[in-house]
Write an enzyme that holds these catalytic residues in place. Sequence first.
Site, PDB file in Angstrom:
ATOM      1  N   SER A  50       0.861  -1.195   0.000  1.00 50.51           N
ATOM      2  CA  SER A  50       0.000   0.000   0.000  1.00 50.51           C
ATOM      3  C   SER A  50       0.896   1.243   0.000  1.00 50.51           C
ATOM      4  O   SER A  50       2.115   1.142   0.214  1.00 50.51           O
ATOM      5  CB  SER A  50      -0.868   0.009   1.258  1.00 50.51           C
ATOM      6  OG  SER A  50      -0.030   0.197   2.406  1.00 50.51           O
ATOM      7  N   ASP A  82      -1.016  -1.492  -4.034  1.00 54.34           N
ATOM      8  CA  ASP A  82      -2.370  -1.667  -3.486  1.00 54.34           C
ATOM      9  C   ASP A  82      -2.973  -0.283  -3.209  1.00 54.34           C
ATOM     10  O   ASP A  82      -2.369   0.532  -2.502  1.00 54.34           O
ATOM     11  CB  ASP A  82      -2.250  -2.487  -2.186  1.00 54.34           C
ATOM     12  CG  ASP A  82      -3.592  -2.889  -1.616  1.00 54.34           C
ATOM     13  OD1 ASP A  82      -4.545  -3.076  -2.393  1.00 54.34           O
ATOM     14  OD2 ASP A  82      -3.685  -3.038  -0.373  1.00 54.34           O
ATOM     15  N   HIS A  83      -4.146  -0.018  -3.745  1.00 55.81           N
ATOM     16  CA  HIS A  83      -4.868   1.246  -3.517  1.00 55.81           C
ATOM     17  C   HIS A  83      -4.036   2.493  -3.840  1.00 55.81           C
ATOM     18  O   HIS A  83      -3.987   3.435  -3.005  1.00 55.81           O
ATOM     19  CB  HIS A  83      -5.387   1.342  -2.079  1.00 55.81           C
ATOM     20  CG  HIS A  83      -6.469   0.347  -1.766  1.00 55.81           C
ATOM     21  ND1 HIS A  83      -7.761   0.480  -2.200  1.00 55.81           N
ATOM     22  CD2 HIS A  83      -6.434  -0.823  -1.085  1.00 55.81           C
ATOM     23  CE1 HIS A  83      -8.485  -0.548  -1.780  1.00 55.81           C
ATOM     24  NE2 HIS A  83      -7.687  -1.366  -1.108  1.00 55.81           N
ATOM     25  N   GLU A 134     -10.904   0.209  -9.206  1.00 55.55           N
ATOM     26  CA  GLU A 134     -11.965  -0.065  -8.212  1.00 55.55           C
ATOM     27  C   GLU A 134     -13.201   0.771  -8.495  1.00 55.55           C
ATOM     28  O   GLU A 134     -13.114   1.957  -8.806  1.00 55.55           O
ATOM     29  CB  GLU A 134     -11.450   0.232  -6.791  1.00 55.55           C
ATOM     30  CG  GLU A 134     -12.519   0.037  -5.717  1.00 55.55           C
ATOM     31  CD  GLU A 134     -11.992   0.210  -4.297  1.00 55.55           C
ATOM     32  OE1 GLU A 134     -10.829  -0.166  -4.032  1.00 55.55           O
ATOM     33  OE2 GLU A 134     -12.745   0.725  -3.453  1.00 55.55           O
ATOM     34  N   ASP A 232      -4.760  -8.748   4.240  1.00 51.69           N
ATOM     35  CA  ASP A 232      -3.800  -8.001   5.034  1.00 51.69           C
ATOM     36  C   ASP A 232      -4.023  -8.268   6.527  1.00 51.69           C
ATOM     37  O   ASP A 232      -3.160  -8.780   7.234  1.00 51.69           O
ATOM     38  CB  ASP A 232      -3.897  -6.502   4.727  1.00 51.69           C
ATOM     39  CG  ASP A 232      -2.787  -5.710   5.399  1.00 51.69           C
ATOM     40  OD1 ASP A 232      -1.921  -6.320   6.061  1.00 51.69           O
ATOM     41  OD2 ASP A 232      -2.769  -4.469   5.291  1.00 51.69           O
ATOM     42  N   THR A 233      -5.229  -7.927   7.006  1.00 51.48           N
ATOM     43  CA  THR A 233      -5.522  -7.996   8.448  1.00 51.48           C
ATOM     44  C   THR A 233      -5.160  -9.345   9.088  1.00 51.48           C
ATOM     45  O   THR A 233      -4.562  -9.383  10.172  1.00 51.48           O
ATOM     46  CB  THR A 233      -7.019  -7.669   8.676  1.00 51.48           C
ATOM     47  OG1 THR A 233      -7.234  -6.333   8.205  1.00 51.48           O
ATOM     48  CG2 THR A 233      -7.403  -7.744  10.142  1.00 51.48           C
TER      49      THR A 233
END
Length: 284
Positions: A50, A82-83, A134, A232-233
Site C-alpha cells: 500500500s 495496493d490502492h 476499483e 492483510d488484516t
Amino acid sequence: MGLVPISDLLKEAEAGGYAVGAFNCNNMEIVQAIAAAARAERAPVIMQASQGAIKYAGIEYITAMANVAASMADVPVALHLDHGTSFEQVMRCIRSGFSSVMIDGSKHSLDDNIALTKQVMAAARPVGVSVEAELGKIGGTEDDIHVDDADAFFTDPDEAGRFVAETGVDALAVAIGTAHGRYKGEPKLDFARLEKIRSLVGIPIVLHGSSGVPGDAIREAIRLGVRKINIDTNIREAFVDCCRQVVTDNPEEIDPRKILGPAREAAVELISEKIRLFGSSGRV
Ligand code: G3H
Ligand code: 13P
Ligand code: ZN
C-alpha cells in the site's frame, strides 16, 4: 524468475477456476513469509504494498526485497501497488519496478474515475504493467456498511460494464459487502450482484477486505469469478499475536530475531492456509 504482471497470473487462474492470493507486505519478514508459503504450496502469488507500506519501508526496499524474493522463488511472483490513489504514485511504482498497479479512483465520480484510470492505462500498458481499478465503496474499519445501504455503496453492475468497456483494465475490485480490517459480525456478501457484475465485465474480479470472510463465502466468490483475493488484516493478526506471545512469555528477550522469527513462521502458516483455500496450491 523476475516479477510478473498480475494479468498473466489471473489468466491462468481464470482457466483453472481458482484465485490468486494477494498478500500485503510492510517489512522483510512478511515478504519472506509470502515467498516461503508460495514456494511450499507451489502457488503463484501476488505481493502487494500500500502507499502506507511504501512510506514505511521505502519504495527502494520494497522493490528490492520483492525482486530478491522473485529471483529466489521457482514460482511466479508479482509486485503490485495496493490502492494507489494518484497518477504520480502509480508512476513512481512503475519506474521503481512494480509489475502491476492498482489505481483506486473509487472516491471520485464515475466519469472522473474512468478518466484517471484511462490515464494510468495509457502509461502502464505500453510497459507491460497490469492495472487493477476499483468501483464502489469497500467498507473500512470505521464504516458500518449493511446490505440495506447496498445501492448507495456497492458496485453498480451497469456502471461496472461501462467502466471496463471504456478503460480496458485487467482486473476490477468491487464492493459487494466486504470491508477492510476486522469484521464486527459475519460479513454478508451480495453474490447476485457479483454474478451480474461478472456477466457484464467478463474480466477477473478482485475481492478486497477478505480477512475474516468465511471459507464457504470465499469459495462461492471464486466460483462466481473472483480471481484475486486480498489479505492483510489476518497476516497482521498472525504476526503481531505471535510477537506479543513471545514477549509475554520471555519478558527479558532483547534479540529481535527471537521475536520476529517465530512471527514470520506464523505468517507462513496463515498465508499457506489461504493459498489452499483459494485453490491456487499446486498450480505451478
Ligand atoms: O487495503 C488496505 C490494506 O490493508 C493496507 O493498509 O494502508 O494500513 O497499509 P495500510
Ligand atoms: P483486509 O485487511 O481486510 O484483509 O483487506 C486487505 C485489502 O483489501 C488490501 O487491499
Ligand atoms: Zn483493499
